[in-house]
Structure formats: C-alpha cells, structure tokens
Design a protein around this motif. Structure first.
Motif, PDB file in Angstrom:
ATOM      1  N   GLY A  29       0.726  -1.137  -0.020  1.00 23.59           N
ATOM      2  CA  GLY A  29      -0.118  -0.070   0.069  1.00 23.59           C
ATOM      3  C   GLY A  29       0.759   1.228   0.239  1.00 23.59           C
ATOM      4  O   GLY A  29       0.153   2.241  -0.482  1.00 23.59           O
ATOM      5  N   GLU A  30       2.228   1.112   0.326  1.00 27.97           N
ATOM      6  CA  GLU A  30       3.053   2.440   0.056  1.00 27.97           C
ATOM      7  C   GLU A  30       3.605   2.292  -1.081  1.00 27.97           C
ATOM      8  O   GLU A  30       3.967   3.545  -1.588  1.00 27.97           O
ATOM      9  CB  GLU A  30       4.208   2.272   1.337  1.00 27.97           C
ATOM     10  N   ALA A  31       3.764   1.504  -1.919  1.00 23.82           N
ATOM     11  CA  ALA A  31       4.445   1.607  -3.176  1.00 23.82           C
ATOM     12  C   ALA A  31       3.255   1.283  -4.422  1.00 23.82           C
ATOM     13  O   ALA A  31       3.805   1.345  -5.578  1.00 23.82           O
ATOM     14  CB  ALA A  31       5.471   0.521  -3.282  1.00 23.82           C
ATOM     15  N   SER A  32       2.110   1.325  -3.997  1.00 16.31           N
ATOM     16  CA  SER A  32       0.993   1.221  -5.197  1.00 16.31           C
ATOM     17  C   SER A  32       1.190  -0.107  -5.810  1.00 16.31           C
ATOM     18  O   SER A  32       1.260   0.033  -7.158  1.00 16.31           O
ATOM     19  CB  SER A  32       1.233   2.287  -6.135  1.00 16.31           C
ATOM     20  N   LYS A  33       1.347  -1.214  -5.175  1.00 18.06           N
ATOM     21  CA  LYS A  33       1.592  -2.399  -5.739  1.00 18.06           C
ATOM     22  C   LYS A  33       0.600  -3.685  -5.355  1.00 18.06           C
ATOM     23  O   LYS A  33       0.052  -3.230  -4.107  1.00 18.06           O
ATOM     24  CB  LYS A  33       2.956  -3.034  -5.601  1.00 18.06           C
ATOM     25  N   LEU A  34       0.116  -4.340  -6.317  1.00 16.96           N
ATOM     26  CA  LEU A  34      -0.839  -5.321  -6.232  1.00 16.96           C
ATOM     27  C   LEU A  34      -0.454  -6.469  -7.120  1.00 16.96           C
ATOM     28  O   LEU A  34      -0.305  -6.434  -8.199  1.00 16.96           O
ATOM     29  CB  LEU A  34      -2.276  -4.907  -6.529  1.00 16.96           C
ATOM     30  N   PHE A  35      -0.233  -7.610  -6.464  1.00 19.37           N
ATOM     31  CA  PHE A  35      -0.068  -8.950  -7.069  1.00 19.37           C
ATOM     32  C   PHE A  35      -0.821 -10.142  -7.080  1.00 19.37           C
ATOM     33  O   PHE A  35      -1.472 -10.274  -5.582  1.00 19.37           O
ATOM     34  CB  PHE A  35       1.393  -9.303  -6.749  1.00 19.37           C
ATOM     35  N   TYR A  36      -1.315 -10.744  -7.793  1.00 17.61           N
ATOM     36  CA  TYR A  36      -2.191 -12.106  -7.747  1.00 17.61           C
ATOM     37  C   TYR A  36      -1.384 -13.209  -7.727  1.00 17.61           C
ATOM     38  O   TYR A  36      -0.821 -13.153  -8.910  1.00 17.61           O
ATOM     39  CB  TYR A  36      -3.203 -12.242  -8.612  1.00 17.61           C
ATOM     40  N   ARG A  37      -1.098 -13.872  -7.051  1.00 13.71           N
ATOM     41  CA  ARG A  37      -0.057 -15.027  -7.018  1.00 13.71           C
ATOM     42  C   ARG A  37       1.193 -14.716  -7.539  1.00 13.71           C
ATOM     43  O   ARG A  37       1.665 -15.383  -8.385  1.00 13.71           O
ATOM     44  CB  ARG A  37      -0.707 -16.154  -8.057  1.00 13.71           C
ATOM     45  N   ILE A  41      -0.518  -6.567 -11.243  1.00 16.90           N
ATOM     46  CA  ILE A  41      -2.021  -6.411 -11.602  1.00 16.90           C
ATOM     47  C   ILE A  41      -1.940  -5.792 -12.997  1.00 16.90           C
ATOM     48  O   ILE A  41      -2.929  -6.017 -13.870  1.00 16.90           O
ATOM     49  CB  ILE A  41      -2.584  -5.470 -10.604  1.00 16.90           C
ATOM     50  N   GLU A  42      -0.820  -4.879 -13.265  1.00 14.74           N
ATOM     51  CA  GLU A  42      -0.664  -4.322 -14.657  1.00 14.74           C
ATOM     52  C   GLU A  42      -0.660  -5.426 -15.453  1.00 14.74           C
ATOM     53  O   GLU A  42      -0.897  -5.475 -16.810  1.00 14.74           O
ATOM     54  CB  GLU A  42       0.465  -3.344 -14.574  1.00 14.74           C
ATOM     55  N   GLU A  43       0.232  -6.493 -15.303  1.00 12.98           N
ATOM     56  CA  GLU A  43       0.612  -7.587 -16.215  1.00 12.98           C
ATOM     57  C   GLU A  43      -0.696  -8.222 -16.349  1.00 12.98           C
ATOM     58  O   GLU A  43      -0.889  -8.695 -17.710  1.00 12.98           O
ATOM     59  CB  GLU A  43       1.500  -8.639 -15.710  1.00 12.98           C
ATOM     60  N   LEU A  44      -1.453  -8.571 -15.513  1.00  7.18           N
ATOM     61  CA  LEU A  44      -2.640  -9.379 -15.808  1.00  7.18           C
ATOM     62  C   LEU A  44      -3.857  -8.645 -16.257  1.00  7.18           C
ATOM     63  O   LEU A  44      -4.482  -9.039 -17.321  1.00  7.18           O
ATOM     64  CB  LEU A  44      -3.131  -9.849 -14.538  1.00  7.18           C
ATOM     65  N   ALA A  45      -3.740  -7.182 -16.267  1.00  9.51           N
ATOM     66  CA  ALA A  45      -4.769  -6.472 -16.753  1.00  9.51           C
ATOM     67  C   ALA A  45      -4.495  -6.467 -18.419  1.00  9.51           C
ATOM     68  O   ALA A  45      -5.186  -6.053 -19.020  1.00  9.51           O
ATOM     69  CB  ALA A  45      -4.743  -5.076 -16.311  1.00  9.51           C
ATOM     70  N   SER A  46      -2.994  -6.404 -18.623  1.00  8.53           N
ATOM     71  CA  SER A  46      -2.664  -6.112 -19.969  1.00  8.53           C
ATOM     72  C   SER A  46      -2.677  -7.864 -20.799  1.00  8.53           C
ATOM     73  O   SER A  46      -3.141  -7.668 -21.795  1.00  8.53           O
ATOM     74  CB  SER A  46      -1.171  -5.856 -20.160  1.00  8.53           C
ATOM     75  N   HIS A  47      -2.369  -8.635 -20.164  1.00  5.30           N
ATOM     76  CA  HIS A  47      -2.159 -10.111 -20.932  1.00  5.30           C
ATOM     77  C   HIS A  47      -3.376 -11.006 -20.543  1.00  5.30           C
ATOM     78  O   HIS A  47      -3.495 -11.943 -21.533  1.00  5.30           O
ATOM     79  CB  HIS A  47      -1.024 -10.500 -20.561  1.00  5.30           C
ATOM     80  N   SER A  48      -3.755 -10.977 -19.401  1.00  3.11           N
ATOM     81  CA  SER A  48      -4.712 -12.055 -18.909  1.00  3.11           C
ATOM     82  C   SER A  48      -6.354 -11.763 -19.311  1.00  3.11           C
ATOM     83  O   SER A  48      -6.488 -10.674 -20.017  1.00  3.11           O
ATOM     84  CB  SER A  48      -4.516 -12.077 -17.486  1.00  3.11           C
ATOM     85  N   THR A  49      -6.999 -12.694 -18.906  1.00  5.01           N
ATOM     86  CA  THR A  49      -8.620 -12.824 -19.008  1.00  5.01           C
ATOM     87  C   THR A  49      -8.938 -13.052 -17.805  1.00  5.01           C
ATOM     88  O   THR A  49      -8.390 -13.480 -17.035  1.00  5.01           O
ATOM     89  CB  THR A  49      -9.301 -13.903 -20.155  1.00  5.01           C
ATOM     90  N   PHE A  50     -10.281 -12.576 -17.628  1.00  4.25           N
ATOM     91  CA  PHE A  50     -10.793 -12.966 -16.241  1.00  4.25           C
ATOM     92  C   PHE A  50     -11.073 -14.692 -15.785  1.00  4.25           C
ATOM     93  O   PHE A  50     -10.734 -14.815 -14.677  1.00  4.25           O
ATOM     94  CB  PHE A  50     -12.473 -12.390 -16.098  1.00  4.25           C
ATOM     95  N   GLU A  51     -11.083 -15.431 -17.002  1.00  2.00           N
ATOM     96  CA  GLU A  51     -11.191 -16.582 -16.705  1.00  2.00           C
ATOM     97  C   GLU A  51      -9.990 -17.419 -16.429  1.00  2.00           C
ATOM     98  O   GLU A  51      -9.722 -18.030 -15.506  1.00  2.00           O
ATOM     99  CB  GLU A  51     -11.764 -17.657 -18.116  1.00  2.00           C
ATOM    100  N   GLU A  52      -8.786 -16.871 -17.124  1.00  2.00           N
ATOM    101  CA  GLU A  52      -7.483 -17.026 -16.843  1.00  2.00           C
ATOM    102  C   GLU A  52      -6.994 -16.712 -15.371  1.00  2.00           C
ATOM    103  O   GLU A  52      -6.526 -17.531 -14.549  1.00  2.00           O
ATOM    104  CB  GLU A  52      -6.600 -16.619 -17.850  1.00  2.00           C
ATOM    105  N   THR A  53      -7.560 -15.513 -14.908  1.00  2.00           N
ATOM    106  CA  THR A  53      -6.999 -14.801 -13.416  1.00  2.00           C
ATOM    107  C   THR A  53      -7.686 -15.714 -12.623  1.00  2.00           C
ATOM    108  O   THR A  53      -7.240 -15.979 -11.307  1.00  2.00           O
ATOM    109  CB  THR A  53      -7.546 -13.422 -13.671  1.00  2.00           C
TER     110      THR A  53
END
Ligand code: ACO
Length: 388
Positions: A29-37, A41-53
């Motif tokens: 929350g200090e560095a504006s970062k969010l990771f799933y597994r 989140i930027e990588e997932l939003a650019s390359h993934s789909t909701f089903e894949e996520t």
C-alpha cells in the motif's frame, strides 16, 4: 482483564490481525503495488482474461491451454438457470436491492443442489465455478425482469464479461467493450483479507458448503463500507455535472468534513494501482462513446481533490473511475456492487480453499464486561430496564 484476570488486547476491526499465511495476494500500500499469485495487476490487466485470472487465483498457477479450456468449458456450460431460479427472480419488488436478490438467488442455488455438502476440495472448486458461471445470468435476468423484459438465455460460448453484457442488453458487445468489462472483472477479482473474504473464510472454516460461503461474502459486500463506494462515486460525478463545478464542489465538501467518494483506502497510502488502469480505460471509453463530459468532470474532481488533500495519504482508489466505466458500458448504477460480487467470487473461493487446506475453526473471543450472578426476577416485578 478477563474473567480470570489475564490482560486482554482487543483488536477492534481486527486491524493488523493475521488469520492465515497466504500465497494468493500481496498488496504494498506504500508503493502502489498489487499482485495476484505473484503476478502484478498491470501484467494481468494487459495480458490475461478474467477466466485465466480465476484459474490463477484458485489453483495457484497460470493455466495451460488445456486447463484454460477446461475452466472456460465449465463456466460456459453452467450459465443457464433452472426455471425455479428464474421464477424466484420474478418475485422481488421492482425496487428490491439487487444485492439482496443476488444473495437470495445464490442461496437458492444451494437448495436445488442435491448434494451441496462435500469434503472433497476438487468438488468444492467445481461448485464454486458453477456458482460463478450463474451469477452473471442471475444479475442480468433480474435486471431484465424488473424492467419488464424477458431474460435472455446465455449464448454459452462468450467470455464471462461478454456473456454478462449480452444477457443484460440483448446485444453482443463489441470487442472493446468486452475487453473493458473483462479488465474490470480482473481488477475486482481479489484483494487479500478484506471484510467479505474474511466472512467467506469464517464460513468455510465451519466446513459449510460453498453456497453458504459465497452467500456470506455477498451479504458482507453489500454493506456501504465495503462494496457500494463505486455507486457513490458515480453519483457524485453526475451531481457535479461539469468540470467547471468541480473545484467549488470539492472545496465545499471538504470544508464540511464530507468525504470525496473514490478517494482514500485503508491499505493504500498512495494511489491504488487499479485506479490508474481504470482511469485509462475510462478515458478511452469516453472518447469512443462520446461521453467526455462525464470523464472530464471526474478528472477535474480528482485534480481539485488532490490539490486540497496534498500532504495527506488520501489518493484515488479503484472506485474513482470504475462506476464511470460501468456507466459508459450502459450498466445501471445499482448493479455495480453485484458486478463486484460476480468477479470477487474467484478471490473468495481461492481464500476459502486455501484456508480449508489447513483448516482450523475460526472462533475468536469477546471480552465479557457485563454483570454475572443476577437474581432471576419474576415478570411482574421487572422494570423493563437493565438490572441494577
Ligand atoms: N475524502 C476526504 N477525507 C478523507 C477521505 C476522503 N475520501 N478518506 C479519508 N479521509 C480523511 C478522514 O476524514 C480522516 O480525517 P480526520 O483524521 O481529519 O478525521 C482521515 O482521512 C482518516 O480517515 P479514516 O476513515 O480513518 O481512514 P481509513 O483509511 O480508515 O478510510 C476509507 C478508508 C473508509 C475507504 C475512506 O478513505 C473513505 O471513506 N473513502 C471514501 C469512500 C470510498 O471511496 N471507499 C472505497 C474504498 S475502496 C474499496 O473498498 C473497494
């Protein structure tokens, strides 16, 4: 002190209490970062789909083509609702809250499952994915019925995002609208141990069925302190109406100690990384849909708010532009929180399953500060007030 005079620390709101180790989501929350597994989140939003996520969140790794096919096939083949559920969706009043209806319908899915209870983790995941598949159908069917229209059956071969927009409007969305909806679903799919995820985890820890787990999450998300801020943020932008009104609105609101909706976060002390992604999409959508006034008003509110709140840790959050995005996709405001649920079922399931893999019944304590040993008073001698 408690009854046996041990010192007790009360963690009101469970602030800074850890309930489990997790490999699902990391927020800085200090560095504006969010990771799933582990994936940003930027990588997932650019390359993934909701089903894949969804697969990633629940199983822990990015699926192979075959694994992705399996989850897409499961979702695509379970979207239809039994007539009994459609009948249930006809019953609410026109003004019934969409979250109340969704909570009731998901609970009803469990009533019609001949075997909702299972100890088997694989079967639990399948049941969650079946619920996930049906939730867009429930939301869309409810909306159409309350608008005097017939529900539109799912096509079965569209993505979660596109299928929802299709069943809601009767028109298959263009690729850009479907993409925007898909990214919005990815961004809302998971956010660590928030209130609704905790509620799901508590319910799962009792070994209750997945319908009960997800119903707990929907009930918790319904509260205005959790889901719902995106509706309030859009209403604020519509009320401000024009970029030229933004500065006065913000200055007046802050002078009266009112909160600027879509700003501030318990975890992020800088901007929410999801906000940046949604703002970009909102800007693009605004140009495509010719709704730049709405977007420009939101940007003007943001600019004024940041100027007035300079030096504070109050920055735009995910809700500052999500409502605008949904509005420009033609979605009614009161469906925003149900859409949040439609996405978050992935995160709720991932956490419930992770917790069950090393389960311990969640049973905290309450410090008793009342009286003990009171004499039982006969009914005609009672004062109708607490006993002295
Ligand atoms: N606008 C103006 N001032 C704010 C805002 C805001 N949006 N948010 C917090 N503050 C101020 C408070 O007034 C308070 O000031 P004070 O110390 O002078 O009284 C100070 O910041 C701390 O506020 P808290 O409520 O203690 O901060 P917390 O981190 O617990 O709040 C919350 C987080 C509830 C999200 C808050 O920022 C808020 O109400 N925001 C508006 C609603 C919103 O956008 N919610 C969506 C959050 S994202 C999500 O849930 C998906």
């Amino acid at each position: 002190m408690n009854a046996v005079n041990e010192p007790v620390v009360i963690h009101k709101g469970l602030d800074n209490v850890y309930v489990k180790e997790s490999k699902i989501c990391y927020i800085d929350g200090e560095a504006s970062k969010l990771f799933y597994r582990g994936f940003s989140i930027e990588e997932l939003a650019s390359h993934s789909t909701f089903e894949e996520t969804t697969y990633l969140l629940i199983y822990g790794w990015l699926p192979t083509r075959q694994q992705l096919d399996q989850i897409e096939t499961h979702l695509g083949s379970h979207r239809s609702l039994e007539p009994k559920i459609i009948d249930l969706l006809r019953m609410p009043y026109a003004k019934s809250d969409a979250m109340d209806v969704l909570r009731t319908a998901v609970s009803a899915l469990g009533v019609y499952d001949p075997q909702p209870m299972t100890d088997n983790i694989t079967v639990r995941i399948e049941k969650s994915l079946t619920i996930l598949a049906k939730v867009p159908t429930i939301i869309a069917a409810f909306h159409r019925l309350r608008s005097g229209n017939d529900p539109i059956p799912p096509k079965g071969n569209l993505s979660h995002a596109a299928e929802f927009l299709y069943m809601l409007t009767g028109r298959e969305p263009g690729p850009y609208d479907a993409h925007v909806m898909d990214v919005a679903l990815i961004l809302h799919a998971e956010h660590e141990m928030n209130a609704s995820t905790f509620a799901c985890t508590v319910t799962a820890s009792t070994l209750a069925d997945m319908y009960s787990v997800i119903t707990s999450g929907i009930g918790t998300l319904r509260g205005p302190l959790h889901g719902g801020a995106n509706e309030a943020a859009l209403k604020m932008v519509l009320e401000v109406g024009d970029a030229s009104n933004a500065e006065n609105y913000v200055a007046d609101a802050l002078a009266h100690k009112q909160r600027i909706m879509g700003f501030g976060h318990r975890v992020y002390k800088t901007w929410d990384p999801r906000y940046l992604i949604l703002k970009k999409l909102a800007g693009e959508l605004a140009v495509r849909k010719g709704q730049t006034k709405l977007f420009d008003t939101a940007v003007a509110i943001e600019t004024s708010a940041r100027k007035h709140l300079e030096g504070t840790p109050i920055f735009p959050n995910v809700d500052s532009y999500s409502g605008i995005v949904f509005h420009m996709l033609g979605i009614e405001t009161d469906l925003f929180t149900p859409i949040f649920a439609m996405s978050r079922i992935s995160g709720w399931t991932a956490h419930a399953i992770e917790y069950l893999e090393a389960n311990r019944l969640i049973r905290p304590k309450a410090l008793y500060v009342g009286k003990i040993g009171l004499p039982y008073t006969p009914i005609d001698q009672r004062t109708g007030k607490p006993q002295e």
